[in-house]
Design a protein around this motif. Structure first.
Motif, PDB file in Angstrom:
ATOM      1  N   LEU A   8      15.265   7.560  76.903  1.00  0.00           N
ATOM      2  CA  LEU A   8      15.387   8.873  77.522  1.00  0.00           C
ATOM      3  C   LEU A   8      16.856   9.296  77.617  1.00  0.00           C
ATOM      4  O   LEU A   8      17.208  10.434  77.295  1.00  0.00           O
ATOM      5  N   TRP A   9      17.719   8.380  78.049  1.00  0.00           N
ATOM      6  CA  TRP A   9      19.135   8.731  78.213  1.00  0.00           C
ATOM      7  C   TRP A   9      19.791   9.019  76.865  1.00  0.00           C
ATOM      8  O   TRP A   9      20.605   9.937  76.740  1.00  0.00           O
ATOM      9  N   SER A  10      19.431   8.290  75.836  1.00  0.00           N
ATOM     10  CA  SER A  10      19.958   8.560  74.502  1.00  0.00           C
ATOM     11  C   SER A  10      19.514   9.933  74.023  1.00  0.00           C
ATOM     12  O   SER A  10      20.292  10.683  73.413  1.00  0.00           O
ATOM     13  N   HIS A  11      18.265  10.281  74.297  1.00  0.00           N
ATOM     14  CA  HIS A  11      17.728  11.588  73.910  1.00  0.00           C
ATOM     15  C   HIS A  11      18.437  12.700  74.692  1.00  0.00           C
ATOM     16  O   HIS A  11      18.801  13.745  74.125  1.00  0.00           O
ATOM     17  N   VAL A  12      18.647  12.481  75.973  1.00  0.00           N
ATOM     18  CA  VAL A  12      19.360  13.460  76.796  1.00  0.00           C
ATOM     19  C   VAL A  12      20.763  13.705  76.246  1.00  0.00           C
ATOM     20  O   VAL A  12      21.213  14.863  76.133  1.00  0.00           O
ATOM     21  N   ARG A  13      21.461  12.648  75.901  1.00  0.00           N
ATOM     22  CA  ARG A  13      22.826  12.800  75.363  1.00  0.00           C
ATOM     23  C   ARG A  13      22.811  13.538  74.026  1.00  0.00           C
ATOM     24  O   ARG A  13      23.718  14.329  73.733  1.00  0.00           O
ATOM     25  N   ARG A  59      24.084  18.648  71.168  1.00  0.00           N
ATOM     26  CA  ARG A  59      23.649  19.792  70.375  1.00  0.00           C
ATOM     27  C   ARG A  59      23.950  21.117  71.076  1.00  0.00           C
ATOM     28  O   ARG A  59      24.276  22.115  70.437  1.00  0.00           O
ATOM     29  N   ARG A  60      23.854  21.123  72.393  1.00  0.00           N
ATOM     30  CA  ARG A  60      24.033  22.367  73.147  1.00  0.00           C
ATOM     31  C   ARG A  60      25.492  22.621  73.516  1.00  0.00           C
ATOM     32  O   ARG A  60      25.816  23.691  74.012  1.00  0.00           O
ATOM     33  N   SER A  61      26.333  21.649  73.297  1.00  0.00           N
ATOM     34  CA  SER A  61      27.748  21.795  73.627  1.00  0.00           C
ATOM     35  C   SER A  61      28.502  22.458  72.477  1.00  0.00           C
ATOM     36  O   SER A  61      28.274  22.153  71.307  1.00  0.00           O
ATOM     37  N   LYS A  62      29.410  23.345  72.795  1.00  0.00           N
ATOM     38  CA  LYS A  62      30.176  24.035  71.755  1.00  0.00           C
ATOM     39  C   LYS A  62      31.288  23.159  71.183  1.00  0.00           C
ATOM     40  O   LYS A  62      31.518  23.138  69.979  1.00  0.00           O
ATOM     41  N   ASP A  63      31.999  22.454  72.056  1.00  0.00           N
ATOM     42  CA  ASP A  63      33.138  21.670  71.570  1.00  0.00           C
ATOM     43  C   ASP A  63      33.102  20.203  71.996  1.00  0.00           C
ATOM     44  O   ASP A  63      34.021  19.442  71.698  1.00  0.00           O
ATOM     45  N   GLY A  64      32.045  19.801  72.705  1.00  0.00           N
ATOM     46  CA  GLY A  64      31.905  18.405  73.101  1.00  0.00           C
ATOM     47  C   GLY A  64      32.571  18.043  74.416  1.00  0.00           C
ATOM     48  O   GLY A  64      32.366  16.942  74.939  1.00  0.00           O
ATOM     49  N   SER A  65      33.371  18.955  74.966  1.00  0.00           N
ATOM     50  CA  SER A  65      34.125  18.616  76.171  1.00  0.00           C
ATOM     51  C   SER A  65      33.256  18.530  77.424  1.00  0.00           C
ATOM     52  O   SER A  65      33.639  17.906  78.415  1.00  0.00           O
ATOM     53  N   ASP A  66      32.103  19.187  77.395  1.00  0.00           N
ATOM     54  CA  ASP A  66      31.252  19.239  78.588  1.00  0.00           C
ATOM     55  C   ASP A  66      29.991  18.390  78.458  1.00  0.00           C
ATOM     56  O   ASP A  66      29.038  18.577  79.228  1.00  0.00           O
ATOM     57  N   ILE A  67      29.968  17.466  77.513  1.00  0.00           N
ATOM     58  CA  ILE A  67      28.759  16.678  77.287  1.00  0.00           C
ATOM     59  C   ILE A  67      28.333  15.874  78.520  1.00  0.00           C
ATOM     60  O   ILE A  67      27.141  15.871  78.862  1.00  0.00           O
ATOM     61  N   GLY A  84      25.736   8.479  69.047  1.00  0.00           N
ATOM     62  CA  GLY A  84      25.951   9.495  70.078  1.00  0.00           C
ATOM     63  C   GLY A  84      27.199   9.247  70.900  1.00  0.00           C
ATOM     64  O   GLY A  84      27.921   8.261  70.747  1.00  0.00           O
ATOM     65  N   ILE A  85      27.446  10.182  71.830  1.00  0.00           N
ATOM     66  CA  ILE A  85      28.608  10.113  72.701  1.00  0.00           C
ATOM     67  C   ILE A  85      28.349   9.099  73.815  1.00  0.00           C
ATOM     68  O   ILE A  85      27.318   9.156  74.488  1.00  0.00           O
ATOM     69  N   PRO A  86      29.279   8.157  74.052  1.00  0.00           N
ATOM     70  CA  PRO A  86      29.053   7.121  75.065  1.00  0.00           C
ATOM     71  C   PRO A  86      29.259   7.634  76.487  1.00  0.00           C
ATOM     72  O   PRO A  86      30.343   7.529  77.064  1.00  0.00           O
ATOM     73  N   VAL A  87      28.196   8.178  77.068  1.00  0.00           N
ATOM     74  CA  VAL A  87      28.229   8.640  78.454  1.00  0.00           C
ATOM     75  C   VAL A  87      27.365   7.685  79.271  1.00  0.00           C
ATOM     76  O   VAL A  87      26.140   7.643  79.082  1.00  0.00           O
ATOM     77  N   PRO A  88      27.948   6.891  80.166  1.00  0.00           N
ATOM     78  CA  PRO A  88      27.144   5.923  80.933  1.00  0.00           C
ATOM     79  C   PRO A  88      26.288   6.598  81.996  1.00  0.00           C
ATOM     80  O   PRO A  88      26.651   7.640  82.550  1.00  0.00           O
ATOM     81  N   MET A  89      25.148   5.988  82.281  1.00  0.00           N
ATOM     82  CA  MET A  89      24.302   6.437  83.382  1.00  0.00           C
ATOM     83  C   MET A  89      24.864   5.924  84.700  1.00  0.00           C
ATOM     84  O   MET A  89      25.445   4.834  84.759  1.00  0.00           O
ATOM     85  N   THR A  90      24.647   6.675  85.748  1.00  0.00           N
ATOM     86  CA  THR A  90      24.985   6.179  87.076  1.00  0.00           C
ATOM     87  C   THR A  90      23.853   5.276  87.573  1.00  0.00           C
ATOM     88  O   THR A  90      22.732   5.306  87.044  1.00  0.00           O
ATOM     89  N   ALA A  91      24.137   4.488  88.599  1.00  0.00           N
ATOM     90  CA  ALA A  91      23.106   3.619  89.167  1.00  0.00           C
ATOM     91  C   ALA A  91      21.939   4.446  89.702  1.00  0.00           C
ATOM     92  O   ALA A  91      20.767   4.067  89.562  1.00  0.00           O
ATOM     93  N   ASP A  92      22.256   5.601  90.305  1.00  0.00           N
ATOM     94  CA  ASP A  92      21.206   6.465  90.834  1.00  0.00           C
ATOM     95  C   ASP A  92      20.327   7.019  89.712  1.00  0.00           C
ATOM     96  O   ASP A  92      19.102   7.058  89.850  1.00  0.00           O
ATOM     97  N   GLN A  93      20.946   7.429  88.615  1.00  0.00           N
ATOM     98  CA  GLN A  93      20.173   7.941  87.489  1.00  0.00           C
ATOM     99  C   GLN A  93      19.254   6.870  86.918  1.00  0.00           C
ATOM    100  O   GLN A  93      18.099   7.147  86.584  1.00  0.00           O
ATOM    101  N   LYS A  94      19.751   5.654  86.807  1.00  0.00           N
ATOM    102  CA  LYS A  94      18.927   4.562  86.289  1.00  0.00           C
ATOM    103  C   LYS A  94      17.710   4.328  87.172  1.00  0.00           C
ATOM    104  O   LYS A  94      16.591   4.155  86.682  1.00  0.00           O
ATOM    105  N   GLN A  95      17.927   4.320  88.481  1.00  0.00           N
ATOM    106  CA  GLN A  95      16.825   4.064  89.398  1.00  0.00           C
ATOM    107  C   GLN A  95      15.802   5.190  89.366  1.00  0.00           C
ATOM    108  O   GLN A  95      14.580   4.941  89.368  1.00  0.00           O
ATOM    109  N   ARG A  96      16.277   6.428  89.324  1.00  0.00           N
ATOM    110  CA  ARG A  96      15.358   7.566  89.270  1.00  0.00           C
ATOM    111  C   ARG A  96      14.563   7.570  87.965  1.00  0.00           C
ATOM    112  O   ARG A  96      13.351   7.830  87.955  1.00  0.00           O
ATOM    113  N   ALA A  97      15.253   7.274  86.861  1.00  0.00           N
ATOM    114  CA  ALA A  97      14.573   7.253  85.564  1.00  0.00           C
ATOM    115  C   ALA A  97      13.551   6.128  85.496  1.00  0.00           C
ATOM    116  O   ALA A  97      12.441   6.303  84.977  1.00  0.00           O
TER     117      ALA A  97
END
Length: 290
Positions: A152-157, A162-170, A248-261
């Motif tokens: 799920l997190w890989s798909h989200v990233r 895809r929706r980011s124009k320049d990648g700065s806000d991923i 993909g871009i290496p954006v780590p999940m937070t502990a809270d996101q992991k638990q919720r997911a």
């Protein structure tokens, strides 16, 4: 020449299908066209043919510009790919099953396997999956799964990129898309990782001997590939395990996101474990803290 095995790679999204495509395309006993995802059956069932034709047109135009500017490489692969885009676009436009099956084999010599690896086929109806098996003769289905939270997190990233124009806000986009997914607003992300729905359709529709199940976590090993090659009736061949595809871009999940997911996806973990007799190796790290 004997009729080939027709291998359908049906997903899941972000579970190693691109790596699998490259592995099989390089295998001497397999013949895969330069277009990985053909979308023949989902374009028809989901009435999305025009959208996929537009994607092919855009891909062909972009590739044509690269070739014209001298960036097409020296081995002719770019020109071959461009030609195949044109040929297949006509087939997809007409929706001709005979032409589709012929396209899979056109240019084949004595390779044992041809194929179409389109992860969105996991969303097809049971009736369509049965039809795919029927028209192909010797049809075999490959379904890859991945730890539900990681997938799920890989798909989200991927969607954030895809929706980011320049990648700065991923990272920020990924967090918003993640929240929306768990709130039921990004249903396509959840559907692509609905292992239960796909496995139930496969069990309902197909001979289990014609279905190969594997997890992302075990795929990159000689043992898994030997099992796959035996399933397809081809010679075993080790994989290039050092090559990563679409990481993909290496954006780590937070502990809270992991638990919720993990809480959100607990039914997927439980169902797969019940079907396989145990939790797949490498799964459940995030679930431990849920």
């Amino acid at each position: 020449m004997a009729e080939p095995v027709v291998m359908y790679g049906i997903g899941a999204t972000k579970a190693g299908t691109s790596w699998l495509y490259r592995y099989l395309a390089a295998h001497p006993d397999c013949y895969l066209r330069s277009i990985k995802e053909l979308h023949f059956f989902d374009a028809r069932e989901q009435d999305s043919r025009d959208w996929y034709l537009k994607q092919l047109k855009n891909a062909g135009a972009s590739l044509g510009r690269r070739i014209a500017s001298g960036q097409g490489g020296e081995n002719g692969q770019a020109s071959l790919h461009l030609a195949e885009i044109g040929i297949y676009s006509n087939i997809l436009r007409k929706g001709d099953e005979t032409a589709y099956l012929a396209f899979l084999q056109d240019g084949r010599e004595d390779e044992r396997v041809v194929g179409d690896i389109t992860p969105s086929y996991s969303l097809l109806s049971a009736e369509c999956l049965a039809h795919m098996a029927k028209i192909a003769g010797d049809a075999r289905f490959v379904y890859l799964m991945r730890d539900p939270v990681d997938r799920l997190w890989s798909h989200v990233r991927m969607i954030a990129r895809r929706r980011s124009k320049d990648g700065s806000d991923i990272p920020e986009r990924a967090a918003r898309i993640f929240d929306k997914t768990l709130d039921g607003q990004e249903e396509h992300i959840v559907e692509r990782g609905d292992y239960r729905a796909t496995l139930e359709k496969l069990e309902m529709t197909l001979d289990p001997d014609r279905v190969f199940l594997c997890t992302y976590e075990e795929l990159f090993s000689d043992a898994a590939l030997d099992r796959l090659c035996e399933f397809l009736g081809i010679r075993p061949m080790p994989g290039d395990y050092d090559t990563c595809v679409h990481t993909g871009i290496p954006v780590p999940m937070t502990a809270d996101q992991k638990q919720r997911a993990a809480k959100f996806l607990r039914p997927q973990y439980d169902y797969v474990a019940s079907k396989l007799g145990q939790m797949p190796r490498g799964w459940g790290a995030a679930m431990a803290g849920a």
